[in-house]
Design a protein around this motif. Structure first.
Motif, PDB file in Angstrom:
ATOM      1  N   SER A 210       0.686  -1.211   0.082  1.00 46.61           N
ATOM      2  CA  SER A 210       0.183   0.095  -0.099  1.00 46.61           C
ATOM      3  C   SER A 210       1.008   1.234  -0.054  1.00 46.61           C
ATOM      4  O   SER A 210       1.978   1.286   0.501  1.00 46.61           O
ATOM      5  CB  SER A 210      -1.239  -0.024   0.980  1.00 46.61           C
ATOM      6  OG  SER A 210      -1.702  -1.143   1.341  1.00 46.61           O
ATOM      7  N   LEU A 211       0.365   2.406  -0.588  1.00 47.86           N
ATOM      8  CA  LEU A 211       1.006   3.775  -0.298  1.00 47.86           C
ATOM      9  C   LEU A 211       0.596   4.492   0.654  1.00 47.86           C
ATOM     10  O   LEU A 211       0.946   4.050   1.893  1.00 47.86           O
ATOM     11  CB  LEU A 211       0.536   4.562  -1.565  1.00 47.86           C
ATOM     12  CG  LEU A 211       1.328   3.754  -3.011  1.00 47.86           C
ATOM     13  CD1 LEU A 211       1.036   4.929  -4.131  1.00 47.86           C
ATOM     14  CD2 LEU A 211       2.792   3.231  -2.982  1.00 47.86           C
ATOM     15  N   ASP A 212      -0.348   5.369   0.599  1.00 50.53           N
ATOM     16  CA  ASP A 212      -0.705   6.272   1.763  1.00 50.53           C
ATOM     17  C   ASP A 212      -2.249   5.750   2.043  1.00 50.53           C
ATOM     18  O   ASP A 212      -2.836   6.421   3.046  1.00 50.53           O
ATOM     19  CB  ASP A 212      -0.451   7.642   1.577  1.00 50.53           C
ATOM     20  CG  ASP A 212       1.181   8.032   1.521  1.00 50.53           C
ATOM     21  OD1 ASP A 212       1.723   7.248   2.062  1.00 50.53           O
ATOM     22  OD2 ASP A 212       1.317   9.107   1.243  1.00 50.53           O
ATOM     23  N   ASN A 213      -3.061   5.285   1.223  1.00 49.21           N
ATOM     24  CA  ASN A 213      -4.366   5.290   1.240  1.00 49.21           C
ATOM     25  C   ASN A 213      -5.146   3.832   1.489  1.00 49.21           C
ATOM     26  O   ASN A 213      -6.047   3.665   1.129  1.00 49.21           O
ATOM     27  CB  ASN A 213      -5.110   6.004   0.178  1.00 49.21           C
ATOM     28  CG  ASN A 213      -4.639   7.426   0.126  1.00 49.21           C
ATOM     29  OD1 ASN A 213      -4.815   8.096   0.801  1.00 49.21           O
ATOM     30  ND2 ASN A 213      -4.119   7.539  -1.127  1.00 49.21           N
ATOM     31  N   ASP A 214      -4.280   3.064   2.012  1.00 49.51           N
ATOM     32  CA  ASP A 214      -4.397   1.602   2.365  1.00 49.51           C
ATOM     33  C   ASP A 214      -4.948   0.704   0.837  1.00 49.51           C
ATOM     34  O   ASP A 214      -5.732   0.078   1.002  1.00 49.51           O
ATOM     35  CB  ASP A 214      -5.462   1.402   3.435  1.00 49.51           C
ATOM     36  CG  ASP A 214      -5.658   0.175   3.953  1.00 49.51           C
ATOM     37  OD1 ASP A 214      -4.607  -0.641   3.937  1.00 49.51           O
ATOM     38  OD2 ASP A 214      -6.524  -0.300   4.207  1.00 49.51           O
ATOM     39  N   GLU A 215      -4.542   1.129  -0.140  1.00 48.81           N
ATOM     40  CA  GLU A 215      -4.839   0.467  -1.206  1.00 48.81           C
ATOM     41  C   GLU A 215      -4.083  -0.719  -1.638  1.00 48.81           C
ATOM     42  O   GLU A 215      -3.010  -0.990  -0.742  1.00 48.81           O
ATOM     43  CB  GLU A 215      -4.653   1.266  -2.451  1.00 48.81           C
ATOM     44  CG  GLU A 215      -3.292   1.688  -2.882  1.00 48.81           C
ATOM     45  CD  GLU A 215      -2.667   3.197  -2.375  1.00 48.81           C
ATOM     46  OE1 GLU A 215      -2.399   3.803  -2.852  1.00 48.81           O
ATOM     47  OE2 GLU A 215      -3.158   3.244  -1.093  1.00 48.81           O
ATOM     48  N   ILE A 216      -4.385  -1.636  -2.552  1.00 50.14           N
ATOM     49  CA  ILE A 216      -3.339  -3.054  -2.665  1.00 50.14           C
ATOM     50  C   ILE A 216      -2.937  -2.645  -4.163  1.00 50.14           C
ATOM     51  O   ILE A 216      -3.704  -2.963  -4.992  1.00 50.14           O
ATOM     52  CB  ILE A 216      -4.273  -4.158  -2.672  1.00 50.14           C
ATOM     53  CG1 ILE A 216      -5.106  -4.369  -1.182  1.00 50.14           C
ATOM     54  CG2 ILE A 216      -3.472  -5.251  -2.979  1.00 50.14           C
ATOM     55  CD1 ILE A 216      -5.788  -5.458  -0.990  1.00 50.14           C
ATOM     56  N   LEU A 217      -1.614  -2.752  -4.170  1.00 50.93           N
ATOM     57  CA  LEU A 217      -1.073  -2.098  -5.675  1.00 50.93           C
ATOM     58  C   LEU A 217      -1.049  -3.459  -6.367  1.00 50.93           C
ATOM     59  O   LEU A 217      -0.883  -4.485  -5.932  1.00 50.93           O
ATOM     60  CB  LEU A 217       0.321  -1.546  -5.354  1.00 50.93           C
ATOM     61  CG  LEU A 217       0.390  -0.354  -4.421  1.00 50.93           C
ATOM     62  CD1 LEU A 217       2.121   0.176  -4.404  1.00 50.93           C
ATOM     63  CD2 LEU A 217      -0.353   0.861  -5.178  1.00 50.93           C
ATOM     64  N   ASN A 218      -1.042  -3.007  -7.638  1.00 51.48           N
ATOM     65  CA  ASN A 218      -1.027  -3.928  -8.796  1.00 51.48           C
ATOM     66  C   ASN A 218       0.301  -3.841  -9.487  1.00 51.48           C
ATOM     67  O   ASN A 218       0.444  -2.849 -10.285  1.00 51.48           O
ATOM     68  CB  ASN A 218      -2.132  -4.174  -9.696  1.00 51.48           C
ATOM     69  CG  ASN A 218      -1.796  -5.348 -10.837  1.00 51.48           C
ATOM     70  OD1 ASN A 218      -1.046  -6.205 -10.755  1.00 51.48           O
ATOM     71  ND2 ASN A 218      -2.452  -5.113 -12.194  1.00 51.48           N
ATOM     72  N   VAL A 219       1.653  -4.630  -9.152  1.00 56.64           N
ATOM     73  CA  VAL A 219       2.846  -4.134  -9.670  1.00 56.64           C
ATOM     74  C   VAL A 219       3.304  -5.130 -10.881  1.00 56.64           C
ATOM     75  O   VAL A 219       3.226  -6.256 -10.630  1.00 56.64           O
ATOM     76  CB  VAL A 219       3.830  -4.151  -8.613  1.00 56.64           C
ATOM     77  CG1 VAL A 219       5.063  -3.575  -9.251  1.00 56.64           C
ATOM     78  CG2 VAL A 219       3.433  -3.202  -7.642  1.00 56.64           C
ATOM     79  N   ARG A 220       3.319  -4.642 -11.848  1.00 57.02           N
ATOM     80  CA  ARG A 220       3.693  -5.496 -13.163  1.00 57.02           C
ATOM     81  C   ARG A 220       5.030  -4.791 -14.010  1.00 57.02           C
ATOM     82  O   ARG A 220       5.208  -3.873 -13.658  1.00 57.02           O
ATOM     83  CB  ARG A 220       2.418  -5.626 -14.252  1.00 57.02           C
ATOM     84  CG  ARG A 220       1.275  -6.088 -13.314  1.00 57.02           C
ATOM     85  CD  ARG A 220       1.341  -7.905 -13.114  1.00 57.02           C
ATOM     86  NE  ARG A 220       0.123  -8.258 -12.592  1.00 57.02           N
ATOM     87  CZ  ARG A 220       0.014  -9.389 -12.069  1.00 57.02           C
ATOM     88  NH1 ARG A 220       0.902 -10.433 -12.147  1.00 57.02           N
ATOM     89  NH2 ARG A 220      -1.212  -9.898 -11.344  1.00 57.02           N
ATOM     90  N   TRP A 221       5.262  -5.774 -14.990  1.00 55.42           N
ATOM     91  CA  TRP A 221       6.407  -5.234 -15.999  1.00 55.42           C
ATOM     92  C   TRP A 221       5.535  -4.285 -16.840  1.00 55.42           C
ATOM     93  O   TRP A 221       4.541  -4.465 -17.148  1.00 55.42           O
ATOM     94  CB  TRP A 221       7.145  -6.086 -16.725  1.00 55.42           C
ATOM     95  CG  TRP A 221       7.943  -6.928 -15.746  1.00 55.42           C
ATOM     96  CD1 TRP A 221       7.935  -8.222 -15.176  1.00 55.42           C
ATOM     97  CD2 TRP A 221       9.207  -6.475 -15.325  1.00 55.42           C
ATOM     98  NE1 TRP A 221       9.041  -8.651 -14.722  1.00 55.42           N
ATOM     99  CE2 TRP A 221      10.042  -7.600 -14.352  1.00 55.42           C
ATOM    100  CE3 TRP A 221       9.893  -5.242 -14.981  1.00 55.42           C
ATOM    101  CZ2 TRP A 221      11.117  -7.295 -13.754  1.00 55.42           C
ATOM    102  CZ3 TRP A 221      11.043  -5.143 -14.416  1.00 55.42           C
ATOM    103  CH2 TRP A 221      11.720  -6.382 -13.805  1.00 55.42           C
TER     104      TRP A 221
END
Length: 359
Positions: A210-221
């Motif tokens: 998460s960043l600052d807003n409790d989100e769930i990031l989707n990290v891809r190439w």
């Protein structure tokens, strides 16, 4: 005798901070291992999900990571620092390595100053593949150097500049960032690192974080940038890296000798001095390892009968002989030709060996 020297009068050298042994990020069995829910009949080990059924990659099925790496607190010495292992620990990047200083892999960021032993592996010693996965996840491809990450599901609470600062603050921990691009109102950002190794580390460290807003990031190439200017810049960057790598491995004396030789062939002048004179002095004073640069003496050419036009020299001599026969026949003089004694009679005589039909 008493001394009145104070602390301000003595320069005390500061001790260099040594890297401490790596700490154990979690206790064995502390992290709960959650398996993907079965949504189909076949499990795809390549995509790490069930084939068929509901889409597992949807936002509702994503679970936030239970651990997160902290470089300042978790980085330290492991057994890999003594064994010479150049690869990083994958679980350390995810913040869940239970071995600490006993780990066989490095617990620190990848060293960009040294190259990995095998270019077909990433910084975690995982094998790369020829093509990317359809969802641009996984280890990646060895056919393209990718330094850019796709960051999805960002919750924007301000302007694009504010969102960029938030992304930079969270991702600069994993390495030096070259540029960040935020697509405002689309909850997407692209982070480009200076080194591909840092991009590989950041992809695993920030997956489902998460960043600052409790989100769930989707990290891809990220896919290849279609901008022609970006393609030209990337090609020039790779050419520069390759040229510098070759120059660092070459002996400077050999490089100077090759440069002088190339200028000699082109007829140029180096540093105000004719290349021919300078080259001669360099060859006379050249060390033994540069002896192979000296030109070999040209072999003497054997005298060959020159061929002009369509007829060879032997054919022209035969024509001249027939012309002489015709001339002597016109004057009534006999034509006598001496056959060399070394030529055996068994070989026979050619037509050119007879002066006339009567002979």
């Amino acid at each position: 005798m008493s001394s009145n020297i104070t602390e301000t009068q003595v320069a005390v050298p500061k001790k260099q901070k040594k890297l401490k042994p790596a700490r154990k990020q979690v206790k064995p069995g502390e992290v709960e291992k959650k398996e993907a829910p079965q949504t189909g009949k076949e499990y795809n080990i390549w995509y790490n999900k069930w084939a068929g059924g509901d889409r597992e990659d949807s936002y509702s099925n994503k679970v936030k990571s239970q651990t997160r790496c902290n470089i300042k607190r978790d980085a330290g010495l492991t057994r890999a620092n003594t064994t010479g292992n150049k690869y990083c620990c994958l679980f350390f990047a995810r913040g869940c390595c239970p071995y600490g200083w006993e780990c066989e892999y490095l617990h620190m960021l990848p060293d960009v100053s040294t190259s990995l032993p095998d270019t077909s592996k990433d910084c975690f010693a995982r094998d790369k593949f020829a093509d990317y996965r359809d969802d641009m996840g996984g280890v990646g491809s060895f056919q393209r150097q990718n330094r850019t990450l796709y960051i999805g599901r960002i919750k924007e609470t301000g302007t694009g500049v504010e969102t960029e600062e938030v992304v930079r603050r969270h991702f600069k921990e994993w390495g030096q960032i070259e540029k960040i691009r935020v697509l405002q109102y689309r909850s997407v950002a692209f982070v480009t690192y200076v080194s591909e190794f840092h991009g590989q580390f950041a992809k695993e460290a920030m997956a489902c974080q998460s960043l600052d807003n409790d989100e769930i990031l989707n990290v891809r190439w990220a896919t290849e940038d279609p901008n022609p200017t970006s393609k030209v810049e990337e090609r020039e960057r790779l050419e520069t890296i390759g040229r510098e790598a070759i120059q660092s491995k070459m002996d400077p004396r050999i490089a100077d000798a090759m440069r002088a030789m190339r200028a000699l062939e082109d007829g140029d002048v180096l540093d105000g001095e004719p290349v021919a004179k300078r080259r001669r002095l360099e060859i006379e004073d050249a060390p033994q390892e540069l002896a192979f640069l000296q030109p070999d003496p040209e072999p003497e050419e054997e005298l060959q009968p020159q061929q002009t036009g369509l007829l060879s020299a032997d054919a022209l001599e035969g024509l001249k002989y027939f012309a002489e026969i015709r001339k002597r026949n016109a004057l009534g003089k006999p034509v006598v030709r001496v056959v060399p004694a070394s030529k055996p009679l068994s070989e026979g005589l050619g037509l050119a060996d007879y002066g006339s039909d009567e002979d």
